[in-house]
Scaffold this motif. Structure first.
Motif, PDB file in Angstrom:
ATOM      1  N   UNK A 194      -1.574   1.837   4.913  1.00  0.00           N
ATOM      2  CA  UNK A 194      -2.706   1.644   4.013  1.00  0.00           C
ATOM      3  C   UNK A 194      -3.773   0.856   4.749  1.00  0.00           C
ATOM      4  N   UNK A 195      -5.037   1.241   4.577  1.00  0.00           N
ATOM      5  CA  UNK A 195      -6.144   0.467   5.132  1.00  0.00           C
ATOM      6  C   UNK A 195      -7.136   0.154   4.022  1.00  0.00           C
TER       7      UNK A 195
ATOM      8  N   UNK B  97      -8.761   1.182  -1.037  1.00  0.00           N
ATOM      9  CA  UNK B  97      -7.653   1.431  -0.117  1.00  0.00           C
ATOM     10  C   UNK B  97      -7.479   2.924   0.117  1.00  0.00           C
ATOM     11  N   UNK B  98      -7.285   3.282   1.387  1.00  0.00           N
ATOM     12  CA  UNK B  98      -6.929   4.642   1.744  1.00  0.00           C
ATOM     13  C   UNK B  98      -5.483   4.618   2.239  1.00  0.00           C
ATOM     14  N   UNK B  99      -4.666   5.507   1.707  1.00  0.00           N
ATOM     15  CA  UNK B  99      -3.250   5.565   2.054  1.00  0.00           C
ATOM     16  C   UNK B  99      -3.020   6.764   2.956  1.00  0.00           C
TER      17      UNK B  99
ATOM     18  N   UNK C 121      -1.817  13.015   6.420  1.00  0.00           N
ATOM     19  CA  UNK C 121      -2.924  13.134   5.479  1.00  0.00           C
ATOM     20  C   UNK C 121      -3.310  11.747   5.005  1.00  0.00           C
ATOM     21  N   UNK C 122      -4.586  11.630   4.656  1.00  0.00           N
ATOM     22  CA  UNK C 122      -5.111  10.368   4.153  1.00  0.00           C
ATOM     23  C   UNK C 122      -5.668  10.607   2.758  1.00  0.00           C
ATOM     24  N   UNK C 123      -5.230   9.776   1.838  1.00  0.00           N
ATOM     25  CA  UNK C 123      -5.586   9.935   0.437  1.00  0.00           C
ATOM     26  C   UNK C 123      -6.450   8.763  -0.007  1.00  0.00           C
TER      27      UNK C 123
END
Length: 301
Positions: free
Chosen positions: A31-32, A90-92, A112-114
């Motif tokens: 997570x970012x 947040x992008x997971x 993949x980034x969600x």
């Protein structure tokens, strides 16, 4: 130290607000937290804002599968943008190893980034190469003193250049009249030469950019390539026109050392249509050796 422990404690990921949520052999989830620290000169989150995450996800998926004494470096990453990235939240990111052949020393991973809305924002594919050279920087990176978080450079109010053609905006960044933005400031990227359809810049390797092998982490190179690529696309835009990256393919040709010389980057538009531009970007060392080769599609909107 196992690959899992290294990923869990990596100070570069921590600097970029990347956290490990789940780690197991062949599968990772990170997570970012996005925000102004990683914005470009427009105050936007771009692919380069999550460059370290782009590298960590597929690299971690294959890296956690490595036997003792071996590690993996990525030789290629492709990132396809499904939607614009949010300015904050947040992008997971999830990564999965899909093939590992220790005999040939190759591994494939997808990811993949969600975004905060639950929708896929970025799809990833990568190829990694198994290496057995010693990890000379593991102790400093994984267990050393945490990196201080630098203050973000400012963003120029977009209203100040709303009526400018894109080339004039890029020229303003080069001249210092328009702020280069927090992400370029973090990497300390300077523009050295510009013209319509071509932007050249440079930056110096820093110790904080290191991976455990003592070379610049691939995500930092992704960020630098994306920054120059985007500016080359912007140089084509008319007043009031915008741009965004649709996809970026990165080939890592040589690994630049963190104690090495300055790196030059040049992005060139090879085809420009009414709505789509194709850009090729190269990062090279002072001897002209290619370190990174990138190809991108830029949408003009």
């Amino acid at each position: 130290m196992t690959a899992t422990e290294t990923l869990r404690l990596d100070r570069l990921n921590e600097l970029m607000d990347v956290r490990a949520l789940h780690l197991e052999p062949g599968s990772v989830r990170f997570e970012q937290e996005l925000g102004p620290r990683f914005h470009d000169h427009r105050g936007r989150t771009v692919l380069g804002s999550i460059g370290v995450l782009v590298d960590a996800v597929p690299g971690g998926a294959v890296g956690t599968s490595m036997p003792a004494g071996a590690s993996v470096v990525l030789s290629q990453i492709t990132a396809a943008m499904a939607a614009p990235l949010p300015a904050s939240g947040a992008i997971v990111a999830r990564g999965q190893a899909v093939h590992l052949d220790l005999e040939t020393g190759t591994g494939l991973a997808t990811g993949e980034m969600v975004g905060p809305d639950g929708q896929v924002a970025v799809a990833l594919q990568s190829r990694g190469m198994v290496v057995t050279r010693p990890a000379t920087h593991t102790e400093a990176i994984a267990r050393g003193e945490r990196l201080p978080v630098p203050a973000a450079e400012p963003v120029t109010d977009a209203a100040e250049f709303a009526g400018l053609a894109g080339l004039d905006v890029v020229a303003g960044i080069q001249a210092g009249r328009i702020a280069r933005g927090p992400l370029a400031g973090l990497l300390d990227v300077d523009l050295v030469d510009i013209e319509k359809g071509r932007v050249a810049g440079e930056f110096a390797p820093r110790e904080w950019m290191s991976n455990p092998l003592g070379s610049i982490q691939g995500g930092v190179l992704v960020s630098a390539a994306d920054l120059l690529t985007g500016l080359a696309g912007q140089s084509l835009t008319a007043p009031g026109q915008d741009y965004r990256t649709l996809d970026l393919r990165i080939d890592f040709v040589r690994s630049p050392a963190v104690d090495g010389p300055r790196i030059s980057a040049e992005a060139t538009v090879v085809r420009a249509g009414r709505r789509l531009a194709l850009v090729e970007t190269r990062l090279v060392d002072p001897a002209g050796q290619v370190l990174v080769r990138a190809a991108a599609s830029i949408q003009l909107v």
